[in-house]
Design an enzyme around this catalytic site. Sequence first.
Site, mmCIF file in Angstrom:
data_model
loop_
_atom_site.group_PDB
_atom_site.id
_atom_site.type_symbol
_atom_site.label_atom_id
_atom_site.label_comp_id
_atom_site.label_asym_id
_atom_site.label_seq_id
_atom_site.Cartn_x
_atom_site.Cartn_y
_atom_site.Cartn_z
ATOM 1 N N LYS A 73 -20.699 -2.745 1.365
ATOM 2 C CA LYS A 73 -21.430 -4.010 1.402
ATOM 3 C C LYS A 73 -21.856 -4.297 2.838
ATOM 4 O O LYS A 73 -21.115 -4.014 3.780
ATOM 5 C CB LYS A 73 -20.518 -5.112 0.865
ATOM 6 C CG LYS A 73 -21.110 -6.506 0.792
ATOM 7 C CD LYS A 73 -20.088 -7.454 0.157
ATOM 8 C CE LYS A 73 -20.602 -8.885 0.126
ATOM 9 N NZ LYS A 73 -19.626 -9.794 -0.520
ATOM 10 N N SER A 149 -21.655 -12.817 -3.528
ATOM 11 C CA SER A 149 -22.461 -12.194 -2.503
ATOM 12 C C SER A 149 -22.483 -10.666 -2.555
ATOM 13 O O SER A 149 -23.231 -10.031 -1.808
ATOM 14 C CB SER A 149 -21.970 -12.638 -1.124
ATOM 15 O OG SER A 149 -20.626 -12.235 -0.888
ATOM 16 N N SER A 173 -17.156 -13.810 -4.999
ATOM 17 C CA SER A 173 -18.205 -12.845 -4.671
ATOM 18 C C SER A 173 -17.953 -11.420 -5.134
ATOM 19 O O SER A 173 -18.843 -10.578 -5.023
ATOM 20 C CB SER A 173 -18.474 -12.848 -3.161
ATOM 21 O OG SER A 173 -19.107 -14.047 -2.794
#
Length: 474
Positions: A73, A149, A173
Site C-alpha cells: 500500500k 483506505s 481501512s
Amino acid sequence: MAETTWLDATAQADLVRRGEVSPKELVAAAIAAIEAVNPRLDAVIRTRFDAARQEAEGDLPDGPFRGVPILYKDLGCMVAGEPTAFGVGPLRAMAWPVTSYLAEQFRAAGFIPLGRTNVPELGTTVTTEPRSFPAARNPWNPGHSTGGSSGGSAAAVAAGLVPVAHANDGGGSIRIPASECGLVGLKPTRGRVSQGPLVGEAWAGGVIDGAVTRTVRDAAGVLDVISKRMPGEPYYAPPLPRPLAQEAGADPGRLRIGVLDRPGAEGFLDDPQCRAAVASTARLLESLGHHVDQSAPAAIFEQEFIGHFNTIIAADAEATFQAFEMLLGRPISEDEIEPRNAEYRRAGQALKAVPYLESRMWLGMWARRMADWWRDHDLLLTPTLGAPPPELGWFTAAGPQQEGERIISFIPYTAQFNMTGQPAISLPLHTTPEGLPVGVQLAAAYGREDLLIRVASQLEEAAPWSGRHPPVHA
C-alpha cells in the site's frame, strides 16, 4: 493469464517449495496481469518490475512465502530509497530514508514486492479517490468505489493481480475495501504488528497493519510472518497460543455469537442488503452449531464516540503533515491537499493538549464499557458497512461540508474496534442482486485472532467464495 493467477499465496508458495514453479515465473505472471488489467482499475500507481525480476532470480529468504509476489500500500510499509506518497501529491517522488520493520518482515517471509497500490490522501476517508492520483475502480463494477483506505490493494487482489497485498486499518481501512471488493480483511489486535522504527503508535493506537487476501488461511499466514515482536514498542498484543496458520480448519467449538444487524443511532446508513448479509450468516452459524442471539455492546453507538475519534485524527493529521514538511524542506499549502485534510489540519492546529488528552481518557473508559460485553459472548456479528459499494464520487457529491457526514454514515461498525484495539475480520459472504460484494464483520475479544480464524475458516468451508471472480480480472 498463467494458471497460477488465482491461486492464493499459500498455494503459490507451496508450488515454489516443491519446485513446480519458480519465483521468476510467479513474478512474470503477476507483472503480466498488472500490465493487462491495471489500466482499467488504477489499483497500482507505482511499479518496481525490474527490481522484482532481479530479486526473483536472486537468493531469496527461505520464508514461508518464498517467491510470492505482493503489492505494498502507498501508505506505510516504507522501503529506504523508494517513494511512498501516502496519497499526498507533494510526496509522490520523495524517497524515504529508512525501511519499516513491516517491510523487513514481508521480505524475510520471502515475498517479492512489485509496486505500490492506490490510497486516498493520508488515508482519512473510506474511498480511494485521491486528488493527486486517479481514482481506483472496483473490479466488480468500475463505476463504483473500491473502499478505502486500502482500496488499491483490495482491487488488485480481487482482480487477480497478486494473491495478497499489504493493507492497514485506522477506522476500517482493511475491512472496508475487503467488504467492497469481495475479500477477506483481518484487522489484527492493537500492537500485534510493529509500526517502527519511525512510529510508536498512530491515531492513539487505532492504526494497525495487515493484508487483504482471498482466503482465510492466507490472512492467518500473513499475520504470522509480520507479527514479530520488536524491541521498544509502546505495548504488545497478548501472545497467541500457536501460529494462526494452525487455527485455519481447527474446530472452534460451540460459540456464543451476538448479532447486530442495523445501527442503533441516527445518521448511519442501513441498507437492506447489509441486513440480509448478516441474517444469512447468522443462519449459517446456527447451522454450524453456534448459539446466536440478538445482542451487542450497549456502548457501541454512544454519540460522543465520533467527536473524540475525530479529535484523535485531527491531531495526528497535523503532526503527520508537519513531519512531511520537515522531510520535504518546505510547507505544504492548503491548495495542495484535499479540503477534508485541510480542515483536519486547522482543527489539529487549534487543538490544545488538555482536550486531546480528555478525548483519549474518554475513549479509554468507553473501551472498558465495550469490552464488558465479551464476558458473556465470544464474537459479535455485524455488517461490515452501512451500504454496498457506492458509485465513485458519492462521498464528495454534496460538497465538502457533507463529505464528513457521508463518511461517518457509511461506517457504523468499524472504527469502534480500532479504538478498543480488538481484532475483527470482514468476510465476503453476500452479493447484491447487481453483483456487488457485501461483507459481514466478526469481532472478537482483545487478542483473540485465533478464534476469528477458526470461525472464518469454518464459514469459508461452508460457503466457499474463492471461485467467484469479478468481471474485470486477470
